[in-house]
Scaffold this motif. Structure first.
Motif, PDB file in Angstrom:
ATOM      1  N   LEU A 259      94.977 -79.566  11.356  1.00  0.00           N
ATOM      2  CA  LEU A 259      93.977 -79.380  12.402  1.00  0.00           C
ATOM      3  C   LEU A 259      93.052 -78.219  12.056  1.00  0.00           C
ATOM      4  CD1 LEU A 259      92.798 -79.848  15.290  1.00  0.00           C
ATOM      5  CD2 LEU A 259      94.473 -78.161  16.055  1.00  0.00           C
ATOM      6  N   LEU A 260      93.625 -77.071  11.720  1.00  0.00           N
ATOM      7  CA  LEU A 260      92.806 -75.898  11.431  1.00  0.00           C
ATOM      8  C   LEU A 260      91.909 -76.137  10.226  1.00  0.00           C
ATOM      9  CD1 LEU A 260      95.351 -73.002  12.059  1.00  0.00           C
ATOM     10  CD2 LEU A 260      93.554 -73.852  13.585  1.00  0.00           C
ATOM     11  N   GLY A 261      92.456 -76.719   9.176  1.00  0.00           N
ATOM     12  CA  GLY A 261      91.634 -77.022   8.002  1.00  0.00           C
ATOM     13  C   GLY A 261      90.489 -77.953   8.347  1.00  0.00           C
ATOM     14  N   SER A 262      90.761 -78.957   9.160  1.00  0.00           N
ATOM     15  CA  SER A 262      89.727 -79.914   9.560  1.00  0.00           C
ATOM     16  C   SER A 262      88.637 -79.247  10.382  1.00  0.00           C
ATOM     17  CB  SER A 262      90.341 -81.048  10.385  1.00  0.00           C
ATOM     18  OG  SER A 262      91.283 -81.750   9.629  1.00  0.00           O
ATOM     19  N   VAL A 263      89.027 -78.412  11.329  1.00  0.00           N
ATOM     20  CA  VAL A 263      88.044 -77.748  12.180  1.00  0.00           C
ATOM     21  C   VAL A 263      87.209 -76.765  11.366  1.00  0.00           C
ATOM     22  CG1 VAL A 263      87.721 -76.175  14.132  1.00  0.00           C
ATOM     23  CG2 VAL A 263      89.351 -78.066  14.312  1.00  0.00           C
ATOM     24  N   PHE A 264      87.862 -75.922  10.567  1.00  0.00           N
ATOM     25  CA  PHE A 264      87.119 -74.940   9.768  1.00  0.00           C
ATOM     26  C   PHE A 264      86.138 -75.641   8.839  1.00  0.00           C
ATOM     27  CE2 PHE A 264      91.016 -71.852   9.742  1.00  0.00           C
ATOM     28  CZ  PHE A 264      90.886 -71.661  11.102  1.00  0.00           C
ATOM     29  N   HIS A 265      86.647 -76.608   8.079  1.00  0.00           N
ATOM     30  CA  HIS A 265      85.781 -77.292   7.104  1.00  0.00           C
ATOM     31  C   HIS A 265      84.700 -78.125   7.803  1.00  0.00           C
ATOM     32  CE1 HIS A 265      84.375 -79.159   3.488  1.00  0.00           C
ATOM     33  NE2 HIS A 265      84.665 -80.347   3.961  1.00  0.00           N
ATOM     34  N   GLY A 266      85.066 -78.816   8.854  1.00  0.00           N
ATOM     35  CA  GLY A 266      84.084 -79.634   9.563  1.00  0.00           C
ATOM     36  C   GLY A 266      82.949 -78.800  10.137  1.00  0.00           C
ATOM     37  N   TYR A 267      83.295 -77.690  10.763  1.00  0.00           N
ATOM     38  CA  TYR A 267      82.259 -76.842  11.363  1.00  0.00           C
ATOM     39  C   TYR A 267      81.357 -76.264  10.279  1.00  0.00           C
ATOM     40  CZ  TYR A 267      79.971 -73.903  14.758  1.00  0.00           C
ATOM     41  OH  TYR A 267      79.022 -73.348  15.572  1.00  0.00           O
ATOM     42  N   VAL A 268      81.967 -75.745   9.228  1.00  0.00           N
ATOM     43  CA  VAL A 268      81.194 -75.142   8.137  1.00  0.00           C
ATOM     44  C   VAL A 268      80.264 -76.180   7.506  1.00  0.00           C
ATOM     45  CG1 VAL A 268      81.425 -74.217   5.793  1.00  0.00           C
ATOM     46  CG2 VAL A 268      82.780 -73.257   7.652  1.00  0.00           C
ATOM     47  N   THR A 269      80.765 -77.376   7.290  1.00  0.00           N
ATOM     48  CA  THR A 269      79.954 -78.432   6.669  1.00  0.00           C
ATOM     49  C   THR A 269      78.772 -78.811   7.561  1.00  0.00           C
ATOM     50  OG1 THR A 269      81.885 -79.257   5.482  1.00  0.00           O
ATOM     51  CG2 THR A 269      80.024 -80.766   5.724  1.00  0.00           C
ATOM     52  N   LEU A 270      79.017 -78.975   8.840  1.00  0.00           N
ATOM     53  CA  LEU A 270      77.928 -79.301   9.766  1.00  0.00           C
ATOM     54  C   LEU A 270      76.920 -78.154   9.856  1.00  0.00           C
ATOM     55  CD1 LEU A 270      79.956 -81.023  12.610  1.00  0.00           C
ATOM     56  CD2 LEU A 270      78.304 -82.122  11.073  1.00  0.00           C
ATOM     57  N   GLU A 271      77.420 -76.936   9.885  1.00  0.00           N
ATOM     58  CA  GLU A 271      76.530 -75.779   9.960  1.00  0.00           C
ATOM     59  C   GLU A 271      75.677 -75.669   8.694  1.00  0.00           C
ATOM     60  OE1 GLU A 271      77.043 -71.437  11.830  1.00  0.00           O
ATOM     61  OE2 GLU A 271      78.360 -71.806  10.114  1.00  0.00           O
ATOM     62  N   GLN A 272      76.288 -75.877   7.527  1.00  0.00           N
ATOM     63  CA  GLN A 272      75.531 -75.824   6.273  1.00  0.00           C
ATOM     64  C   GLN A 272      74.442 -76.884   6.220  1.00  0.00           C
ATOM     65  OE1 GLN A 272      78.729 -76.091   3.300  1.00  0.00           O
ATOM     66  NE2 GLN A 272      78.064 -74.100   2.553  1.00  0.00           N
ATOM     67  N   ALA A 273      74.688 -78.024   6.834  1.00  0.00           N
ATOM     68  CA  ALA A 273      73.717 -79.112   6.843  1.00  0.00           C
ATOM     69  C   ALA A 273      72.626 -78.914   7.883  1.00  0.00           C
ATOM     70  CB  ALA A 273      74.431 -80.444   7.085  1.00  0.00           C
ATOM     71  N   GLY A 274      72.687 -77.803   8.624  1.00  0.00           N
ATOM     72  CA  GLY A 274      71.669 -77.519   9.624  1.00  0.00           C
ATOM     73  C   GLY A 274      71.915 -78.193  10.953  1.00  0.00           C
ATOM     74  N   GLY A 275      73.132 -78.673  11.155  1.00  0.00           N
ATOM     75  CA  GLY A 275      73.449 -79.428  12.354  1.00  0.00           C
ATOM     76  C   GLY A 275      73.353 -78.660  13.655  1.00  0.00           C
ATOM     77  N   PHE A 276      73.380 -77.337  13.613  1.00  0.00           N
ATOM     78  CA  PHE A 276      73.363 -76.556  14.842  1.00  0.00           C
ATOM     79  C   PHE A 276      72.137 -75.656  14.961  1.00  0.00           C
ATOM     80  CE2 PHE A 276      78.025 -76.605  13.574  1.00  0.00           C
ATOM     81  CZ  PHE A 276      78.301 -77.775  14.266  1.00  0.00           C
ATOM     82  N   SER A 277      71.201 -75.810  14.062  1.00  0.00           N
ATOM     83  CA  SER A 277      70.102 -74.845  13.999  1.00  0.00           C
ATOM     84  C   SER A 277      69.022 -75.050  15.061  1.00  0.00           C
ATOM     85  CB  SER A 277      69.468 -74.875  12.609  1.00  0.00           C
ATOM     86  OG  SER A 277      68.965 -76.168  12.327  1.00  0.00           O
ATOM     87  N   HIS A 278      68.989 -76.203  15.704  1.00  0.00           N
ATOM     88  CA  HIS A 278      67.885 -76.471  16.631  1.00  0.00           C
ATOM     89  C   HIS A 278      68.338 -76.651  18.074  1.00  0.00           C
ATOM     90  CE1 HIS A 278      65.361 -76.792  13.161  1.00  0.00           C
ATOM     91  NE2 HIS A 278      66.101 -77.748  12.662  1.00  0.00           N
ATOM     92  N   SER A 279      69.488 -76.081  18.396  1.00  0.00           N
ATOM     93  CA  SER A 279      69.947 -76.247  19.772  1.00  0.00           C
ATOM     94  C   SER A 279      70.646 -74.983  20.255  1.00  0.00           C
ATOM     95  CB  SER A 279      70.908 -77.442  19.862  1.00  0.00           C
ATOM     96  OG  SER A 279      72.054 -77.220  19.072  1.00  0.00           O
ATOM     97  N   ALA A 280      70.677 -74.847  21.561  1.00  0.00           N
ATOM     98  CA  ALA A 280      71.363 -73.714  22.176  1.00  0.00           C
ATOM     99  C   ALA A 280      72.682 -74.236  22.743  1.00  0.00           C
ATOM    100  CB  ALA A 280      70.500 -73.121  23.281  1.00  0.00           C
ATOM    101  N   PRO A 281      73.689 -73.423  22.844  1.00  0.00           N
ATOM    102  CA  PRO A 281      73.767 -72.035  22.404  1.00  0.00           C
ATOM    103  C   PRO A 281      73.813 -71.943  20.885  1.00  0.00           C
ATOM    104  CG  PRO A 281      75.922 -72.764  23.185  1.00  0.00           C
ATOM    105  CD  PRO A 281      74.952 -73.903  23.425  1.00  0.00           C
ATOM    106  N   ASP A 282      73.671 -70.743  20.369  1.00  0.00           N
ATOM    107  CA  ASP A 282      73.646 -70.583  18.919  1.00  0.00           C
ATOM    108  C   ASP A 282      75.033 -70.871  18.328  1.00  0.00           C
ATOM    109  OD1 ASP A 282      75.197 -68.271  19.235  1.00  0.00           O
ATOM    110  OD2 ASP A 282      73.704 -66.928  18.386  1.00  0.00           O
ATOM    111  N   SER A 283      75.054 -71.094  17.029  1.00  0.00           N
ATOM    112  CA  SER A 283      76.291 -71.525  16.382  1.00  0.00           C
ATOM    113  C   SER A 283      77.379 -70.453  16.420  1.00  0.00           C
ATOM    114  CB  SER A 283      76.024 -71.983  14.950  1.00  0.00           C
ATOM    115  OG  SER A 283      75.557 -70.926  14.164  1.00  0.00           O
ATOM    116  N   GLN A 284      77.016 -69.180  16.450  1.00  0.00           N
ATOM    117  CA  GLN A 284      78.035 -68.128  16.529  1.00  0.00           C
ATOM    118  C   GLN A 284      78.779 -68.199  17.857  1.00  0.00           C
ATOM    119  OE1 GLN A 284      79.345 -65.989  14.235  1.00  0.00           O
ATOM    120  NE2 GLN A 284      80.811 -65.565  15.866  1.00  0.00           N
ATOM    121  N   GLU A 285      78.047 -68.455  18.928  1.00  0.00           N
ATOM    122  CA  GLU A 285      78.701 -68.582  20.235  1.00  0.00           C
ATOM    123  C   GLU A 285      79.658 -69.773  20.242  1.00  0.00           C
ATOM    124  OE1 GLU A 285      77.592 -69.166  24.949  1.00  0.00           O
ATOM    125  OE2 GLU A 285      76.020 -68.504  23.571  1.00  0.00           O
TER     126      GLU A 285
END
Length: 192
Positions: A144-170
């Motif tokens: 589970l942890l590996g999937s969540v960490f890798h999935g989030y990082v992969t989506l973030e690297q692809a710009g998946g969270f850059s155009h919406s609120a709240p920001d990805s750090q939150e």
């Protein structure tokens, strides 16, 4: 004319830098030869082929990640340790996107056995001991942890969270809060 000082280690590091600059999929022996301004044949005494070069970069990335993870976990437990390890993966992916991609490279069983991959699992299991999970739940939680960490990082690297609120750090902080809550209240299965 081959340049003096080429070694497998130097070529691996240069390949890792190339992966961070151009992408892991762009790393080849030919591209590396161009970088060093040498003939491709002069590199074959140091690396067998592009697959061997990529394997070496993957092993380097896994070792670097494990070293960072070990340092981050020292003296921590529970949610603090969970957050520290998660942040290591996320920060490494930001700092070294090509190397992070290399860490996902499919290794042969022999290369995997010689890699730092087992250290990653051991670190995650060390965190989970603080949550008092027994097998097989501990293995489920590692996945589970590996999937969540890798999935989030992969989506973030692809710009998946850059155009919406709240920001990805939150979102990242909230996800880690939710993982901590889940691990503290891991669902049990009833014996049949």
């Amino acid at each position: 004319m081959a340049r003096v000082g080429l070694t497998p280690e130097r070529l691996t590091r240069a390949g890792a830098e190339m992966a961070d600059e151009a992408g892991f999929d762009q790393v080849t022996v030919s591209a590396l030869a161009r970088r060093f301004d040498v003939k491709v044949a002069s590199l074959y005494s140091h690396v067998r082929n592009s697959h061997d070069l990529k394997t070496r970069i993957a092993l380097l990335a896994l070792a670097e990640l494990a070293d960072r993870g070990s340092a981050a976990l020292a003296g921590r437990s529970g949610k603090d340790a969970l957050t520290a390890l998660a942040d290591v993966y996320r920060d490494y992916a930001r700092d070294h996107p090509g190397r992070y991609a290399a860490a996902q490279f499919r290794l042969t069983p022999e290369a995997a056995a010689a890699s730092a991959g087992a250290r990653h699992s051991q670190m995650t299991r060390a965190i989970l001991r603080g949550y008092d999970l027994a097998e097989p739940d501990q293995t489920h939680a590692v996945r589970l942890l590996g999937s969540v960490f890798h999935g989030y990082v992969t989506l973030e690297q692809a710009g998946g969270f850059s155009h919406s609120a709240p920001d990805s750090q939150e979102s990242w902080t909230r996800i880690l809060d939710a993982l901590d809550a889940l691990l503290r209240n891991w669902p049990t299965t009833e014996a049949g």
